[in-house]
Design a protein around this motif. Sequence first.
Motif, PDB file in Angstrom:
ATOM      1  N   LEU A   5       1.004  -1.178  -0.053  1.00  0.00           N
ATOM      2  CA  LEU A   5      -0.044  -0.136   0.073  1.00  0.00           C
ATOM      3  C   LEU A   5       0.940   1.004   0.016  1.00  0.00           C
ATOM      4  O   LEU A   5       1.847   1.315   0.850  1.00  0.00           O
ATOM      5  N   GLN A   6       0.702   1.960  -1.103  1.00  0.00           N
ATOM      6  CA  GLN A   6       1.554   3.351  -1.267  1.00  0.00           C
ATOM      7  C   GLN A   6       0.699   4.635  -1.073  1.00  0.00           C
ATOM      8  O   GLN A   6      -0.195   4.589  -1.915  1.00  0.00           O
ATOM      9  N   THR A   7       1.019   5.447  -0.407  1.00  0.00           N
ATOM     10  CA  THR A   7       0.295   6.683  -0.362  1.00  0.00           C
ATOM     11  C   THR A   7       1.103   7.764  -1.161  1.00  0.00           C
ATOM     12  O   THR A   7       2.331   7.959  -1.122  1.00  0.00           O
ATOM     13  N   TYR A   8       0.295   8.651  -1.726  1.00  0.00           N
ATOM     14  CA  TYR A   8       0.797   9.790  -2.595  1.00  0.00           C
ATOM     15  C   TYR A   8       0.055  11.099  -2.167  1.00  0.00           C
ATOM     16  O   TYR A   8      -1.047  11.131  -2.066  1.00  0.00           O
ATOM     17  N   ARG A   9       0.890  12.483  -2.228  1.00  0.00           N
ATOM     18  CA  ARG A   9       0.127  13.539  -1.940  1.00  0.00           C
ATOM     19  C   ARG A   9      -0.251  14.107  -3.185  1.00  0.00           C
ATOM     20  O   ARG A   9      -1.168  15.131  -3.520  1.00  0.00           O
ATOM     21  N   GLU A  10       0.280  13.790  -4.453  1.00  0.00           N
ATOM     22  CA  GLU A  10       0.218  14.258  -5.940  1.00  0.00           C
ATOM     23  C   GLU A  10      -0.214  12.951  -6.796  1.00  0.00           C
ATOM     24  O   GLU A  10       0.163  11.722  -6.408  1.00  0.00           O
ATOM     25  N   ILE A  11      -1.139  12.959  -7.698  1.00  0.00           N
ATOM     26  CA  ILE A  11      -1.249  11.916  -8.518  1.00  0.00           C
ATOM     27  C   ILE A  11      -0.120  11.547  -9.426  1.00  0.00           C
ATOM     28  O   ILE A  11       0.510  12.180  -9.888  1.00  0.00           O
ATOM     29  N   SER A  54      -3.856   6.758 -17.380  1.00  0.00           N
ATOM     30  CA  SER A  54      -4.029   8.185 -17.818  1.00  0.00           C
ATOM     31  C   SER A  54      -5.617   8.498 -18.488  1.00  0.00           C
ATOM     32  O   SER A  54      -5.950   9.494 -18.739  1.00  0.00           O
ATOM     33  N   ASP A  55      -6.257   7.256 -18.776  1.00  0.00           N
ATOM     34  CA  ASP A  55      -7.658   7.497 -19.299  1.00  0.00           C
ATOM     35  C   ASP A  55      -8.826   7.851 -18.151  1.00  0.00           C
ATOM     36  O   ASP A  55      -9.899   8.081 -18.498  1.00  0.00           O
ATOM     37  N   VAL A  56      -8.390   7.642 -16.621  1.00  0.00           N
ATOM     38  CA  VAL A  56      -9.321   7.879 -15.821  1.00  0.00           C
ATOM     39  C   VAL A  56      -9.313   9.316 -15.584  1.00  0.00           C
ATOM     40  O   VAL A  56      -8.124   9.927 -15.100  1.00  0.00           O
ATOM     41  N   PRO A  57     -10.283   9.924 -15.433  1.00  0.00           N
ATOM     42  CA  PRO A  57     -10.350  11.546 -15.380  1.00  0.00           C
ATOM     43  C   PRO A  57      -9.892  11.809 -14.023  1.00  0.00           C
ATOM     44  O   PRO A  57     -10.296  10.897 -12.833  1.00  0.00           O
TER      45      PRO A  57
END
Length: 184
Positions: free
Chosen positions: A74-80, A86-89
């Motif tokens: 499980l990895q968390t990110y503060r930015e995408i 890339s196709d998911v809005p």
Amino acid sequence: MKKKLVVIHGLMLMSLLVLTGCFNGITIPIGDGNTMSIGGEEGAFSISVQGEDGLVELSGNEDGILFSSDEGSLQTYREIPDHFPSDVPTPKSDDVTAVGSFVTEVETEESNGFILSFKVEGDEKQKYIDMYMEYLESNNFEIEKSEEEYETIIVAAKKGKDVLNFHAFGGDDAVFTIQILENK
């Protein structure tokens, strides 16, 4: 199960100690041949526990936290992240407020994917509901569940091995959770 609870509590205690700068690079025997290693440098930490059930690792820095074990990660990110589909809005960061870590990446033996969590204000809720519904329809997802009750919307959709679920909770200040999974 009791050993796992001890390990989890140990990880939490050691995380606190590392984050406060009390430890930097130490290995502690925790019984039955098991060990806990703690390390870190300014702005980051790393903890690993080796036991009879395998290796569990927890590390983090200002960008997020990574938890991994033999069963997955499980990895968390503060930015995408760049490898987000890339196709998911995705929402514009100016339009939303992150909830929790904003993006969580999950990988298990059964599936891998992302969970995106954000809050919108005012009339933005309907805009994002429409955006995700349009995405599902234009990408030929089969909507398996669509419910609306008490300012809560739940949509579950599937296309082959791909799953996209979204939940919108609340009225004017709605919280969205978007789950994007690929089953293996």
